[in-house]
Design a protein around this motif. Structure first.
Motif, PDB file in Angstrom:
ATOM      1  N   ALA A 175      45.988 -29.932 -37.763  1.00 30.21           N
ATOM      2  CA  ALA A 175      45.881 -30.087 -39.213  1.00 30.21           C
ATOM      3  C   ALA A 175      47.223 -29.887 -39.913  1.00 30.21           C
ATOM      4  N   ARG A 176      48.182 -29.270 -39.214  1.00 27.90           N
ATOM      5  CA  ARG A 176      49.520 -29.081 -39.783  1.00 27.90           C
ATOM      6  C   ARG A 176      50.454 -30.232 -39.419  1.00 27.90           C
ATOM      7  N   PHE A 177      49.997 -31.175 -38.590  1.00 31.11           N
ATOM      8  CA  PHE A 177      50.835 -32.284 -38.135  1.00 31.11           C
ATOM      9  C   PHE A 177      50.125 -33.623 -38.369  1.00 31.11           C
ATOM     10  N   LEU A 178      49.537 -33.784 -39.540  1.00 33.42           N
ATOM     11  CA  LEU A 178      48.709 -34.960 -39.814  1.00 33.42           C
ATOM     12  C   LEU A 178      49.507 -36.261 -39.844  1.00 33.42           C
ATOM     13  N   ALA A 179      50.815 -36.196 -40.119  1.00 31.57           N
ATOM     14  CA  ALA A 179      51.633 -37.410 -40.203  1.00 31.57           C
ATOM     15  C   ALA A 179      52.312 -37.756 -38.887  1.00 31.57           C
ATOM     16  N   LEU A 180      52.060 -36.987 -37.833  1.00 31.33           N
ATOM     17  CA  LEU A 180      52.769 -37.168 -36.572  1.00 31.33           C
ATOM     18  C   LEU A 180      52.378 -38.489 -35.910  1.00 31.33           C
ATOM     19  N   GLN A 181      53.400 -39.322 -35.626  1.00 31.74           N
ATOM     20  CA  GLN A 181      53.164 -40.620 -34.997  1.00 31.74           C
ATOM     21  C   GLN A 181      53.670 -40.670 -33.557  1.00 31.74           C
ATOM     22  N   ARG A 182      54.561 -39.747 -33.204  1.00 31.40           N
ATOM     23  CA  ARG A 182      55.078 -39.697 -31.829  1.00 31.40           C
ATOM     24  C   ARG A 182      55.088 -38.254 -31.358  1.00 31.40           C
ATOM     25  N   PHE A 183      54.530 -38.033 -30.180  1.00 34.30           N
ATOM     26  CA  PHE A 183      54.524 -36.713 -29.573  1.00 34.30           C
ATOM     27  C   PHE A 183      55.059 -36.841 -28.163  1.00 34.30           C
ATOM     28  N   GLN A 184      56.156 -36.110 -27.880  1.00 32.12           N
ATOM     29  CA  GLN A 184      56.798 -36.184 -26.577  1.00 32.12           C
ATOM     30  C   GLN A 184      56.838 -34.797 -25.952  1.00 32.12           C
ATOM     31  N   ALA A 185      56.218 -34.671 -24.781  1.00 33.29           N
ATOM     32  CA  ALA A 185      56.240 -33.425 -24.026  1.00 33.29           C
ATOM     33  C   ALA A 185      55.925 -33.758 -22.571  1.00 33.29           C
ATOM     34  N   ARG A 186      56.256 -32.852 -21.656  1.00 31.24           N
ATOM     35  CA  ARG A 186      55.877 -33.025 -20.251  1.00 31.24           C
ATOM     36  C   ARG A 186      54.462 -32.492 -20.085  1.00 31.24           C
TER      37      ARG A 186
END
Length: 323
Positions: A175-186
């Motif tokens: 709910a704190r990252f509603l605008a996130l379009q790219r998520f990069q993690a291993r």
């Protein structure tokens, strides 16, 4: 410095930009840069500075406020510098090298891209004030093992040993990252438990990486992916990296719409001194078949697993050369 620039190119007419590990380095080599580019010695290189800092040398302090850096967009910083970054110095990208400490707060204005060293409670609390405006979030490869749960065991450790223990990572609040379009993690076996539900709950997510899987898990991992993705990087790691033929049988059982968004990367965890040519040929044959048969978006063989494409770049499709 150390690599002479092309003299046949008119650098005075070009729209070029600079990236530098520190302002001190830029000052030290200014005369050489101006000579190489055939610029007047009084030229202001700060007007062309776009990236400041480096993974191996994050900024120990924000640039002085008196300096005008009109093109600065991306900075590599220490956690302390991130907390001290002034709101008046706008940057769109901040890469924090190290875990934040309790009570630190990042207040940089204009941030749309952020890289964290992990997802500890302190990390997430530090960036909470900028989270809603982020379009890209990267989490560096990290140790997701939990610290000792036995209180007596923890009390027996020295302060130095406590500092070296893996820090407890938690799932961010979507709910704190509603605008996130790219998520990069291993997203491996341990981290997928913590970050997998977070990725699934992001309503605007378009690009995701890097999900680790064995060839046998391809179908299950693809079915798990959010439906809105335009790109997802799946990495075949470790000993399983040498089995592209098993991937072929798994892809045949998947709907074409799933394959069109997949980039499959073959990479061994322990790193290679050189890429095995037999694996390279087998992976290329696999992609040649998969691109036609199941419309796979892309494939590659790399020393380290591939990552999802930043939003500022178009998605590369096809056979990605080794590297």
């Amino acid at each position: 410095p150390g690599f002479p620039l092309r003299r046949c190119f008119d650098w005075k007419a070009a729209s070029w930009r600079l990236g530098c590990s520190s302002l001190e380095t830029l000052t030290t080599f200014k005369a050489q840069i101006c000579r190489e580019l055939q610029l007047p010695r009084e030229a202001c290189l700060l007007d062309r500075l776009v990236v400041l800092g480096a993974p191996w040398l994050p900024l120990a302090a924000p640039p002085p406020q008196k300096l005008s850096l009109p093109q600065l967009r991306r900075v590599w910083v220490s956690p302390a510098t991130a907390a001290l970054w002034p709101a008046t110095r706008m940057v769109s990208g901040m890469l924090i090298q190290g875990n934040c400490v309790l009570g630190s707060v990042v207040c940089a204005h204009g941030l749309t891209s952020l890289r964290l060293a992990g997802t500890t409670v302190e990390d997430l609390e530090a960036v909470d004030s900028v989270a809603l405006g982020l379009a890209e979030l990267e989490v560096a490869p990290t140790d997701f093992e939990a610290p000792p749960g036995d209180q007596e065991e923890a009390e027996d450790l020295t302060q130095d040993e406590l500092q070296q223990l893996p820090r407890l990572h938690v799932a961010p609040n979507p709910a704190r990252f509603l605008a996130l379009q790219r998520f990069q993690a291993r997203l491996g076996l341990d981290s997928l438990v913590i970050l997998g539900s977070f990725a699934k709950a992001l309503p605007a997510l378009r690009r995701l990486g890097t999900v680790e899987a064995s060839p046998e898990e391809l179908q299950a991992r693809s079915a798990w992916l959010p439906a809105s993705l335009e790109e997802c990087v799946l990495s075949i790691v470790g000993a399983d990296a040498g089995a592209p033929t098993i991937c072929s049988s798994q892809l045949q059982c998947m709907p074409p719409v799933e394959c069109r968004r997949l980039h499959i990367c073959f990479s061994q965890d322990d790193g290679w001194e050189h890429i095995d040519e037999a694996l390279l040929q087998e992976a290329f044959d696999f992609y040649t078949w998969a691109a036609v048969s199941v419309t796979l978006m892309g494939a590659s063989v790399r020393f380290t697993p591939a990552e999802s494409t930043p939003l500022c770049c178009p998605i590369a499709r096809g056979w990605m050369q080794r590297g």
